[in-house]
Design a protein around this motif. Sequence first.
Motif, PDB file in Angstrom:
ATOM      1  N   HIS A 181       3.736  -6.547   1.310  1.00  0.00           N
ATOM      2  CA  HIS A 181       2.600  -5.815   0.769  1.00  0.00           C
ATOM      3  C   HIS A 181       1.297  -6.542   1.051  1.00  0.00           C
ATOM      4  CE1 HIS A 181       5.669  -3.580  -1.297  1.00  0.00           C
ATOM      5  NE2 HIS A 181       6.078  -4.673  -1.908  1.00  0.00           N
ATOM      6  N   GLU A 182       0.275  -5.767   1.354  1.00  0.00           N
ATOM      7  CA  GLU A 182      -1.044  -6.359   1.539  1.00  0.00           C
ATOM      8  C   GLU A 182      -1.607  -6.723   0.174  1.00  0.00           C
ATOM      9  OE1 GLU A 182      -5.403  -5.268   3.455  1.00  0.00           O
ATOM     10  OE2 GLU A 182      -3.790  -3.800   3.566  1.00  0.00           O
ATOM     11  N   GLU A 183      -2.259  -7.887   0.076  1.00  0.00           N
ATOM     12  CA  GLU A 183      -2.849  -8.292  -1.199  1.00  0.00           C
ATOM     13  C   GLU A 183      -4.126  -9.077  -0.976  1.00  0.00           C
ATOM     14  OE1 GLU A 183      -0.435 -12.246  -2.446  1.00  0.00           O
ATOM     15  OE2 GLU A 183       0.579 -10.351  -2.823  1.00  0.00           O
ATOM     16  N   ARG A 184      -4.962  -9.109  -2.010  1.00  0.00           N
ATOM     17  CA  ARG A 184      -6.220  -9.850  -1.980  1.00  0.00           C
ATOM     18  C   ARG A 184      -6.400 -10.569  -3.311  1.00  0.00           C
ATOM     19  NH1 ARG A 184     -10.160  -4.998   0.131  1.00  0.00           N
ATOM     20  NH2 ARG A 184      -9.047  -4.566   2.065  1.00  0.00           N
ATOM     21  N   GLY A 185      -7.021 -11.759  -3.254  1.00  0.00           N
ATOM     22  CA  GLY A 185      -7.250 -12.553  -4.455  1.00  0.00           C
ATOM     23  C   GLY A 185      -8.681 -12.424  -4.952  1.00  0.00           C
ATOM     24  N   TYR A 186      -8.829 -12.455  -6.275  1.00  0.00           N
ATOM     25  CA  TYR A 186     -10.135 -12.327  -6.916  1.00  0.00           C
ATOM     26  C   TYR A 186     -10.213 -13.266  -8.112  1.00  0.00           C
ATOM     27  CZ  TYR A 186     -10.285  -8.115  -4.151  1.00  0.00           C
ATOM     28  OH  TYR A 186     -10.262  -7.250  -3.097  1.00  0.00           O
ATOM     29  N   ALA A 187     -11.424 -13.457  -8.603  1.00  0.00           N
ATOM     30  CA  ALA A 187     -11.650 -14.173  -9.860  1.00  0.00           C
ATOM     31  C   ALA A 187     -12.432 -13.247 -10.779  1.00  0.00           C
ATOM     32  CB  ALA A 187     -12.423 -15.460  -9.623  1.00  0.00           C
ATOM     33  N   ASP A 188     -12.062 -13.247 -12.056  1.00  0.00           N
ATOM     34  CA  ASP A 188     -12.811 -12.464 -13.029  1.00  0.00           C
ATOM     35  C   ASP A 188     -14.099 -13.212 -13.369  1.00  0.00           C
ATOM     36  OD1 ASP A 188     -12.312 -14.392 -15.071  1.00  0.00           O
ATOM     37  OD2 ASP A 188     -10.541 -13.323 -15.769  1.00  0.00           O
ATOM     38  N   PRO A 189     -14.986 -12.651 -14.185  1.00  0.00           N
ATOM     39  CA  PRO A 189     -16.255 -13.327 -14.478  1.00  0.00           C
ATOM     40  C   PRO A 189     -16.106 -14.708 -15.114  1.00  0.00           C
ATOM     41  CG  PRO A 189     -16.419 -11.016 -15.054  1.00  0.00           C
ATOM     42  CD  PRO A 189     -14.977 -11.279 -14.718  1.00  0.00           C
ATOM     43  N   ALA A 190     -14.961 -15.005 -15.757  1.00  0.00           N
ATOM     44  CA  ALA A 190     -14.748 -16.326 -16.357  1.00  0.00           C
ATOM     45  C   ALA A 190     -14.011 -17.268 -15.410  1.00  0.00           C
ATOM     46  CB  ALA A 190     -13.969 -16.192 -17.669  1.00  0.00           C
ATOM     47  N   GLY A 191     -13.656 -16.803 -14.208  1.00  0.00           N
ATOM     48  CA  GLY A 191     -13.021 -17.655 -13.209  1.00  0.00           C
ATOM     49  C   GLY A 191     -11.511 -17.573 -13.122  1.00  0.00           C
ATOM     50  N   HIS A 192     -10.841 -16.755 -13.951  1.00  0.00           N
ATOM     51  CA  HIS A 192      -9.379 -16.611 -13.863  1.00  0.00           C
ATOM     52  C   HIS A 192      -9.023 -15.837 -12.593  1.00  0.00           C
ATOM     53  CE1 HIS A 192     -10.212 -16.775 -18.261  1.00  0.00           C
ATOM     54  NE2 HIS A 192      -9.272 -17.699 -18.183  1.00  0.00           N
ATOM     55  N   SER A 193      -8.018 -16.314 -11.888  1.00  0.00           N
ATOM     56  CA  SER A 193      -7.635 -15.644 -10.644  1.00  0.00           C
ATOM     57  C   SER A 193      -6.671 -14.494 -10.918  1.00  0.00           C
ATOM     58  CB  SER A 193      -7.002 -16.640  -9.675  1.00  0.00           C
ATOM     59  OG  SER A 193      -5.824 -17.179 -10.222  1.00  0.00           O
ATOM     60  N   PHE A 194      -6.759 -13.486 -10.062  1.00  0.00           N
ATOM     61  CA  PHE A 194      -5.799 -12.389 -10.092  1.00  0.00           C
ATOM     62  C   PHE A 194      -5.690 -11.804  -8.696  1.00  0.00           C
ATOM     63  CE2 PHE A 194      -9.849 -10.472 -11.205  1.00  0.00           C
ATOM     64  CZ  PHE A 194      -9.875  -9.256 -10.525  1.00  0.00           C
ATOM     65  N   THR A 195      -4.615 -11.071  -8.475  1.00  0.00           N
ATOM     66  CA  THR A 195      -4.337 -10.499  -7.168  1.00  0.00           C
ATOM     67  C   THR A 195      -4.222  -8.992  -7.279  1.00  0.00           C
ATOM     68  OG1 THR A 195      -3.132 -12.472  -6.466  1.00  0.00           O
ATOM     69  CG2 THR A 195      -2.681 -10.461  -5.258  1.00  0.00           C
ATOM     70  N   LEU A 196      -4.797  -8.308  -6.309  1.00  0.00           N
ATOM     71  CA  LEU A 196      -4.557  -6.884  -6.146  1.00  0.00           C
ATOM     72  C   LEU A 196      -3.539  -6.741  -5.037  1.00  0.00           C
ATOM     73  CD1 LEU A 196      -8.088  -5.226  -6.161  1.00  0.00           C
ATOM     74  CD2 LEU A 196      -6.542  -5.598  -8.081  1.00  0.00           C
ATOM     75  N   ARG A 197      -2.524  -5.970  -5.286  1.00  0.00           N
ATOM     76  CA  ARG A 197      -1.460  -5.767  -4.307  1.00  0.00           C
ATOM     77  C   ARG A 197      -1.383  -4.288  -3.996  1.00  0.00           C
ATOM     78  NH1 ARG A 197       4.105  -8.816  -4.577  1.00  0.00           N
ATOM     79  NH2 ARG A 197       2.525 -10.426  -4.681  1.00  0.00           N
ATOM     80  N   CYS A 198      -1.456  -3.971  -2.726  1.00  0.00           N
ATOM     81  CA  CYS A 198      -1.380  -2.581  -2.286  1.00  0.00           C
ATOM     82  C   CYS A 198       0.074  -2.277  -1.922  1.00  0.00           C
ATOM     83  CB  CYS A 198      -2.291  -2.358  -1.085  1.00  0.00           C
ATOM     84  SG  CYS A 198      -2.426  -0.632  -0.607  1.00  0.00           S
ATOM     85  N   VAL A 199       0.669  -1.389  -2.683  1.00  0.00           N
ATOM     86  CA  VAL A 199       2.044  -1.000  -2.422  1.00  0.00           C
ATOM     87  C   VAL A 199       2.018   0.361  -1.764  1.00  0.00           C
ATOM     88  CG1 VAL A 199       4.281  -0.499  -3.447  1.00  0.00           C
ATOM     89  CG2 VAL A 199       2.862  -2.316  -4.400  1.00  0.00           C
ATOM     90  N   PRO A 200       2.535   0.453  -0.545  1.00  0.00           N
ATOM     91  CA  PRO A 200       2.524   1.749   0.144  1.00  0.00           C
ATOM     92  C   PRO A 200       3.311   2.790  -0.649  1.00  0.00           C
ATOM     93  CG  PRO A 200       3.312  -0.008   1.588  1.00  0.00           C
ATOM     94  CD  PRO A 200       3.195  -0.587   0.218  1.00  0.00           C
ATOM     95  N   PRO A 201       2.806   4.041  -0.680  1.00  0.00           N
ATOM     96  CA  PRO A 201       3.541   5.071  -1.398  1.00  0.00           C
ATOM     97  C   PRO A 201       4.909   5.305  -0.779  1.00  0.00           C
ATOM     98  CG  PRO A 201       1.686   6.009  -0.156  1.00  0.00           C
ATOM     99  CD  PRO A 201       1.608   4.515  -0.023  1.00  0.00           C
ATOM    100  N   THR A 202       5.879   5.609  -1.631  1.00  0.00           N
ATOM    101  CA  THR A 202       7.240   5.829  -1.127  1.00  0.00           C
ATOM    102  C   THR A 202       7.487   7.289  -0.785  1.00  0.00           C
ATOM    103  OG1 THR A 202       8.013   6.079  -3.394  1.00  0.00           O
ATOM    104  CG2 THR A 202       8.192   3.888  -2.407  1.00  0.00           C
ATOM    105  N   ALA A 203       6.686   8.185  -1.337  1.00  0.00           N
ATOM    106  CA  ALA A 203       6.859   9.611  -1.058  1.00  0.00           C
ATOM    107  C   ALA A 203       6.250   9.952   0.300  1.00  0.00           C
ATOM    108  CB  ALA A 203       6.197  10.431  -2.151  1.00  0.00           C
ATOM    109  N   PRO A 204       6.825  10.919   1.000  1.00  0.00           N
ATOM    110  CA  PRO A 204       6.249  11.302   2.286  1.00  0.00           C
ATOM    111  C   PRO A 204       4.866  11.937   2.086  1.00  0.00           C
ATOM    112  CG  PRO A 204       8.060  12.768   1.679  1.00  0.00           C
ATOM    113  CD  PRO A 204       8.009  11.684   0.663  1.00  0.00           C
ATOM    114  N   LYS A 205       4.008  11.697   3.031  1.00  0.00           N
ATOM    115  CA  LYS A 205       2.657  12.249   2.971  1.00  0.00           C
ATOM    116  C   LYS A 205       2.729  13.742   3.202  1.00  0.00           C
ATOM    117  CE  LYS A 205      -1.941  11.574   4.855  1.00  0.00           C
ATOM    118  NZ  LYS A 205      -2.764  10.801   5.766  1.00  0.00           N
ATOM    119  N   SER A 206       2.011  14.506   2.393  1.00  0.00           N
ATOM    120  CA  SER A 206       2.012  15.961   2.571  1.00  0.00           C
ATOM    121  C   SER A 206       0.657  16.410   3.059  1.00  0.00           C
ATOM    122  CB  SER A 206       2.357  16.655   1.257  1.00  0.00           C
ATOM    123  OG  SER A 206       1.400  16.332   0.269  1.00  0.00           O
ATOM    124  N   GLY A 207       0.660  17.447   3.864  1.00  0.00           N
ATOM    125  CA  GLY A 207      -0.593  18.055   4.309  1.00  0.00           C
ATOM    126  C   GLY A 207      -1.133  17.530   5.539  1.00  0.00           C
TER     127      GLY A 207
END
Length: 130
Positions: free
Chosen positions: A104-130
């Motif tokens: 999974h693609e992910e990116r790291g961030y810090a909140d305003p107080a400096g605590h780290s967190f990660t956003l993780r992009c999970v590809p959808p499992t359902a087929p794309k429609s349209g």
Amino acid sequence: MALVKAGLVVLDCAEPEKLAGFYKELLEAEETHESANRVEILGAGGTRLAFRRDMNATPPSWPRPENSLQVHLDFVVEDLDEAERKIVGLGGRPLETKDASGPHEERGYADPAGHSFTLRCVPPTAPKSG
């Protein structure tokens, strides 16, 4: 009935009201408790966080080794770019980190107080429609 039930993650910070506001906006959360030294929230997806006043709190320095990782949060998103714009708009900041290995693609961030967190992009499992 379980002897010990799941609790919540508590982040120490100098200004719990301010930091709770950041995460309330990011997670579309509601405040569930506030006292003089603690604020608790419940996110739309069920994430429970608390913020405790600690006037001596030192922001983590991750990814630098001194005073490194004290806590780390992972959040799942559908659109990393949109989530990043929201984080920066709320006062968070991107962290310079090497690409994490894994499916999974992910990116790291810090909140305003400096605590780290990660956003993780999970590809959808359902087929794309349209």
